[in-house]
Each structure stands twice: as C-alpha cells, then as structure tokens.
Scaffold this active site. Structure first.
Site, PDB file in Angstrom:
ATOM      1  N   TYR A 158      50.924 -14.337  33.603  1.00 22.14           N
ATOM      2  CA  TYR A 158      49.952 -13.700  32.883  1.00 22.14           C
ATOM      3  C   TYR A 158      50.091 -13.922  31.343  1.00 22.14           C
ATOM      4  O   TYR A 158      48.981 -13.899  30.592  1.00 22.14           O
ATOM      5  CB  TYR A 158      50.130 -12.147  33.049  1.00 22.14           C
ATOM      6  CG  TYR A 158      49.830 -11.903  34.531  1.00 22.14           C
ATOM      7  CD1 TYR A 158      48.636 -11.989  34.999  1.00 22.14           C
ATOM      8  CD2 TYR A 158      50.565 -10.938  35.031  1.00 22.14           C
ATOM      9  CE1 TYR A 158      48.014 -11.743  36.162  1.00 22.14           C
ATOM     10  CE2 TYR A 158      50.057 -10.335  36.393  1.00 22.14           C
ATOM     11  CZ  TYR A 158      48.907 -10.804  36.756  1.00 22.14           C
ATOM     12  OH  TYR A 158      48.535 -10.275  38.067  1.00 22.14           O
ATOM     13  N   SER A 173      46.405 -11.520  45.036  1.00 24.96           N
ATOM     14  CA  SER A 173      47.790 -11.359  45.060  1.00 24.96           C
ATOM     15  C   SER A 173      48.185 -10.027  44.785  1.00 24.96           C
ATOM     16  O   SER A 173      49.040  -9.524  45.839  1.00 24.96           O
ATOM     17  CB  SER A 173      48.380 -12.533  44.271  1.00 24.96           C
ATOM     18  OG  SER A 173      48.272 -13.921  44.494  1.00 24.96           O
ATOM     19  N   GLU A 174      47.788  -9.635  43.777  1.00 29.06           N
ATOM     20  CA  GLU A 174      48.123  -8.257  43.213  1.00 29.06           C
ATOM     21  C   GLU A 174      47.900  -7.063  44.372  1.00 29.06           C
ATOM     22  O   GLU A 174      48.526  -6.290  44.555  1.00 29.06           O
ATOM     23  CB  GLU A 174      48.044  -7.799  41.946  1.00 29.06           C
ATOM     24  CG  GLU A 174      48.319  -8.875  40.836  1.00 29.06           C
ATOM     25  CD  GLU A 174      49.887  -8.708  40.713  1.00 29.06           C
ATOM     26  OE1 GLU A 174      50.460  -7.973  41.314  1.00 29.06           O
ATOM     27  OE2 GLU A 174      50.345  -9.501  39.796  1.00 29.06           O
ATOM     28  N   ALA A 175      46.494  -7.311  44.841  1.00 29.03           N
ATOM     29  CA  ALA A 175      46.245  -6.269  46.100  1.00 29.03           C
ATOM     30  C   ALA A 175      46.968  -6.399  47.237  1.00 29.03           C
ATOM     31  O   ALA A 175      46.987  -5.430  47.851  1.00 29.03           O
ATOM     32  CB  ALA A 175      44.536  -6.590  46.415  1.00 29.03           C
ATOM     33  N   PHE A 195      50.266  -4.468  46.215  1.00 29.01           N
ATOM     34  CA  PHE A 195      50.286  -3.033  46.147  1.00 29.01           C
ATOM     35  C   PHE A 195      48.969  -2.369  46.832  1.00 29.01           C
ATOM     36  O   PHE A 195      47.838  -2.895  46.362  1.00 29.01           O
ATOM     37  CB  PHE A 195      50.198  -2.658  44.566  1.00 29.01           C
ATOM     38  CG  PHE A 195      51.511  -3.051  43.762  1.00 29.01           C
ATOM     39  CD1 PHE A 195      52.552  -2.204  43.775  1.00 29.01           C
ATOM     40  CD2 PHE A 195      51.415  -4.271  43.261  1.00 29.01           C
ATOM     41  CE1 PHE A 195      53.514  -2.703  43.374  1.00 29.01           C
ATOM     42  CE2 PHE A 195      52.558  -4.785  42.474  1.00 29.01           C
ATOM     43  CZ  PHE A 195      53.621  -3.923  42.478  1.00 29.01           C
TER      44      PHE A 195
END
EC number: 3.2.2.22
Length: 570
Positions: A145, A198-200, A203
């Site tokens: 990031y 990826s983040e979804a 989480f």
C-alpha cells in the site's frame, strides 16, 4: 562457418529475449494450469459467491484457528498450487486477469492483451509460472500500500470503491502500457482491485460494504476502521493463532474507529464482532490438533502452537495474560475491597482500572489475582494456590463466554446484576448471567446487518424485531453488545433482544434484561447468531422481510440466517 552462424543466432536470440526496457526473462517450461475464479460486474448478485469461490481456492489445507481457515505457509505450497487466476470483466467487456498468491492473498501480477505486469522485486516462482505466454514486464514499484499510494500521490482513504471504480480500474489495468510512463491511473486501479478482491476475501466487513455498493450502484470511500483492518491483517492473524483456547490474545490488536479513535482489541470475540475476519495468514499451528476448539472440555488442554514458515520452525507458546473480566450488566469480576486474604469473596463491581479487577490467566488453567487463585468452594473466592486441591483452582474459558470449572462441570455465575453480588458456581443453562468476556469490557455499539443487507430494527419494549433498510444514525438500529452475551437496545440498555421461548419458530422480541438463557447470543464464525440455550439461530422468517418477523430456527446455512455487525452501515 556453420559454427559461427549458429553462435550468432544464439546471441541474437538472447538479445531479442530481453525485449524492451522493463521486460522480464524466465525459464521456458510448461507452466502449471492454475485454477480460475472469475467475476463479471454485470452480475452484481454474484459478488458474494465469487468471494466464497476464491476463498475455497486459496485455502489448500484444513488448518483452522477458532473455526477460521488459515492459509498454508510458503514452505508447504508447491509451485503447481501457488496461484489462483482471477479474471475480472467490466460492463464494457474489458477483462483483466489477476494472479493471486495462495500463501497471503496478495495480487502479484496481472495480464491483459498479451502483456503481463509484475511488481518490482517479483520472484522467479512468479515469473516462471505466471502468464509465460505473454510479454512479461516489471513495474518500477511494489505491490504494498505504501508504494502504490506513493504512485497515486494520496492515500486510499480518498479513493472511492464500488462498481464504477472497479469498472474503471479494470479498464486502467487493461489499457496500461509500460511505455506510457504515467503510472498514476494504474496504481489507483490496483488499489481498487486489491481492496475489492483480496481484502474483501479476508474480511466479511469489507465484503459487506462492497457488496452493498455493487447492489445499490453506489460508491463509498473506505472508513478508518476498514483501513486499519487492512493494515493489521497480519497482526490479527498472529494474535488469533497464539491466543489461549478461550480466545484471549497474548497482545493487543491496534485498530482505529471511523473517527480515528484508537481501539485496543484483546480477545477474539471482540475482534470478530468488529471485523468479521474470514481468512487468516499463517502464523502458528497447534502441535496436537489442526484447530482450536470452542468446546469447554476439549479446551482444557492448552495446545502449544508452532510457527512454520521460511523453511524453519519456531515454537510459539501460549503466554500468560492479565485482563479484566466483564459479565452481567457490564460489571466486572472484583476482589471484595481488594483484601489480600484467603477466602475473600469474589464479586461484581463497576469496571475500572482498580488493581482488584486484574486477573492473570495462567497456562496451567488457573486464574490468579496477585498470585492467589480464583477458587471454588461453597462460594467463589481467592485462596493460596498451594493450600487447596488443584482441581478447585482450574478453569476453562470458552469463546462463547462460559467460564467452567472442569472438576464440577459447573460454571461461573452472577446471581444478580448488582454491585457487590458474590459470584457462585451453578449448572450451565447458558444464561446471560453466566456469560463473560475477558478484556474489552466496554460494550460495542454496532448495527446488525442481515438478509438483503438490511438492518435489525426495534421499536421498544414488548415489540418484535425486524429488518429494514439501514439508515446511518437511526437509533432504532443501534445495538450494544455486552460481555454477558446480551444484545441491548443502545438507547435503553435495560432492554435486551430476547427469544420468547427456546423452540423453533419462536419469535424474537425486546424485553427487560433479566440475565436469562433466552437473552444470550453468540456471533459465530459461520455468520450465524445463535442462542446457546436453545441451540438455534436467528432466522428471517420464510426469507421474507415483509413479514417483519425474526425467529429462532435450526441452522440451515441459508442467507436468511447470515448476519454481520458493522459500526458503519453502507
């Protein structure tokens, strides 16, 4: 002459193989055929199933921690199983294929139009196995990031997410060429796809925000809680896998709320209620079992995990921690008057920073205050650990909030919700007065989102609960989650979510909090909210929100039994 010609041919071949500036070389071998999971933005209702399919592809083993799947370490993943391909298509018909590493869910490369792009510092495993039939090129920045935000010029807190942003991101990745020079649109597009894929997958909190935006054709910018989740996935995974069997963390997970206030999380239960973390990065694995159990009796044996990664093994032991214990009505377990004498009563008291509320959870199964053991006798007291039978000092903390004495099978109970109430041992009826949380003693204020992404709603005492469209700051949709397992009306915390009885199809209503079994609830990692007394779950009656009925029902796995908490309804 023939030899010279052959040598010239080989030299020319080698030079041509270098391609333009930024091109990569790799060993030409037959690449593995990696599994593929695709998503088309024209099918908004397929986003959830797409993420489930992706999770199934990256989870190669059966290693779990607190019923959450744990990704395999690099040392246990072969090159032929290392990646999953994810083709993304927007409504314009543009398609780009992501390559995702099953070890960490990172996007490591992408491909479109016969070209593929790898981040700076890409590995031979990536280059030799991914998109080998394309022209491979390396970007001048990495995939983390910090690097991506530096390319964009500002943080992802300012970058909208949603169907429009994803469609544009797909187009940006598809049309990018290294010779164009401007990496800003590319980096911005990568920030969008990484979070929306990826983040979804990591989480469910993030999945819910994005799924709602796709359904509503709207955009949103990530809140600070969401960003802190993304930044702390590794530390969350580590704390969960090193936790004591009851979910007590050895350290603290540092998050931020939407207003940038710090949130310090010290147990699995609170972390799950905040994030609905779905997949863990590999850190520690139990030696004696492939998973931690929530069962109180099985949890008597503290399993010592081992860290495996990078080709070596490192013992990662469960450690002692000192925490407060919160129970009925948000009161804390307290040593009466702080007197350090054998036989002194253990009682309820207002939670504070007093020394007489700090309990040390030892790996031998004892819970101690200043070295004296929490002890069972005719009542619950503190006592010298060496002068009472060892079995009277042993306790098992379960993730559902039960604290059990294994010898008797009885559980720690608060007979009344009043300051000074002496604690007792009683038969386990899964009542709220028998529910506890270790650490994180303050109630969590949240919305509860269920079927069709609608919010649980109340209208005061003696009324049913039902689902309505979520509305930010609507007080009838705000709930306080207490350490005793109750779900309380935030505007009147004397009122609790209550099942009318404990049989299938019994209605769920709002009644005065009484510490009973039909007022205790557990938020499970499978997405259900269960009543441990009835062994049934919250269910939207007949999958029909217009009936305005939430009932108890046996678990079915259907969407009308799926729930998630969120402090920021989409």
């Amino acid at each position: 002459m023939r030899v010279v010609t052959k040598l010239l041919y080989l030299v020319v071949l080698a030079i041509c193989g270098l391609g333009i500036h930024g091109a990569l070389t790799h060993t030409r071998v037959t690449p593995p055929v990696y599994p593929s999971v695709s998503f088309n933005l024209t099918g908004a209702d397929t986003y959830g199933p797409f993420l489930r399919a992706l999770q199934e592809k990256v989870i190669l083993g059966n290693h779990t921690a607190f019923d959450l799947p744990v990704l395999n370490p690099e040392s246990q993943v072969s090159d032929s199983n290392r990646f999953v391909l994810v083709p993304l298509t927007n409504p314009s018909g543009d398609t780009v294929t992501l390559a995702i590493d099953v070890v960490n869910l990172y996007v490591v490369a992408f491909s479109s139009n016969g070209r593929s792009y790898f981040f700076s510092g890409s590995t031979a495993v990536q280059r030799d196995n991914l998109f080998v039939d394309t022209t491979q090129e390396e970007l001048n920045f990495t995939g983390n990031y910090i690097s991506l935000e530096r390319q964009v010029g500002f943080g992802r807190v300012y970058i909208p997410l949603g169907p429009k942003s994803l469609a544009q991101a797909i187009s940006s990745l598809r049309t990018y060429t290294l010779s164009a020079g401007d990496t800003k649109p590319l980096a911005r597009g990568l920030l969008v796809v990484i979070q929306m894929v990826s983040e979804a997958a990591r989480f469910r909190y993030i999945e819910l925000r994005i799924r709602t935006s796709i359904t509503d054709a709207s955009e949103f910018t990530p809140d600070l809680l969401m960003l802190s989740m993304e930044n702390n996935w590794s530390s969350m995974s580590s704390e969960i896998q090193q936790a004591q069997p009851g979910g007590i963390f050895p350290g603290v997970v540092q998050l931020r709320d939407e207003r940038n206030n710090p949130i310090e999380v010290t147990n699995f239960r609170r972390l799950f209620e905040l994030t609905y973390i779905a997949v863990l990065l590999y850190g520690c694995a139990p030696v004696t079992s492939n998973s931690y159990t929530n069962n109180a009796i099985d949890a008597q044996i503290i399993k010592m995990p081992v860290f495996r990664g990078g080709g070596y093994e490192k013992v990662c032991s469960v450690v002692e921690v000192t925490r407060r214990i919160s129970g009925w009505d948000g009161l804390c377990v307290d040593v009466r008057d702080g007197h350090y004498i054998d036989g002194n009563t253990v009682q309820l008291g207002p939670c504070g920073n007093e020394c007489n509320q700090l309990w040390t959870f030892r790996t031998d199964g004892t819970i101690r205050w200043l070295g004296k053991c929490l002890t069972t006798s005719s009542s619950v007291m503190i006592y010298d650990c060496n002068t009472v039978p060892p079995e009277a000092t042993k306790w098992v903390v379960s993730t559902d909030g039960t604290i059990t004495n294994p010898r008797s099978g009885l559980v720690l109970t608060a007979p009344q919700a009043a300051e000074g109430t002496a604690l007792s041992l009683e038969n386990n009826i899964h009542a709220a007065r028998q529910g506890w949380t270790v650490g994180d003693v303050e109630p969590l204020v949240t919305f509860i989102v269920g079927y069709k992404q609608m919010c649980l709603t109340e209208n005061g005492e003696n009324n049913f609960v039902w689902l309505e469209d979520c509305v930010l700051n609507r007080v009838e949709q705000e709930w306080a989650l207490y350490g005793d397992g109750t779900i309380r009306v935030n505007s009147n915390r004397s009122l609790c979510v209550t099942s009318e009885d404990h049989e299938p199809s019994d209605l769920i209503v709002i009644l005065k909090c009484e510490g009973s079994g039909n007022q205790r609830w557990v938020f499970n990692t499978n997405g259900t909210i269960s009543n441990p007394n009835a062994k049934l779950v919250m269910d939207v009656a007949q999958s029909n929100v217009s009936l305005r009925k939430i009932i108890l029902y046996p678990p079915t796995g259907n969407p009308n039994q799926q729930w998630i908490t969120t402090t920021q309804p989409a």
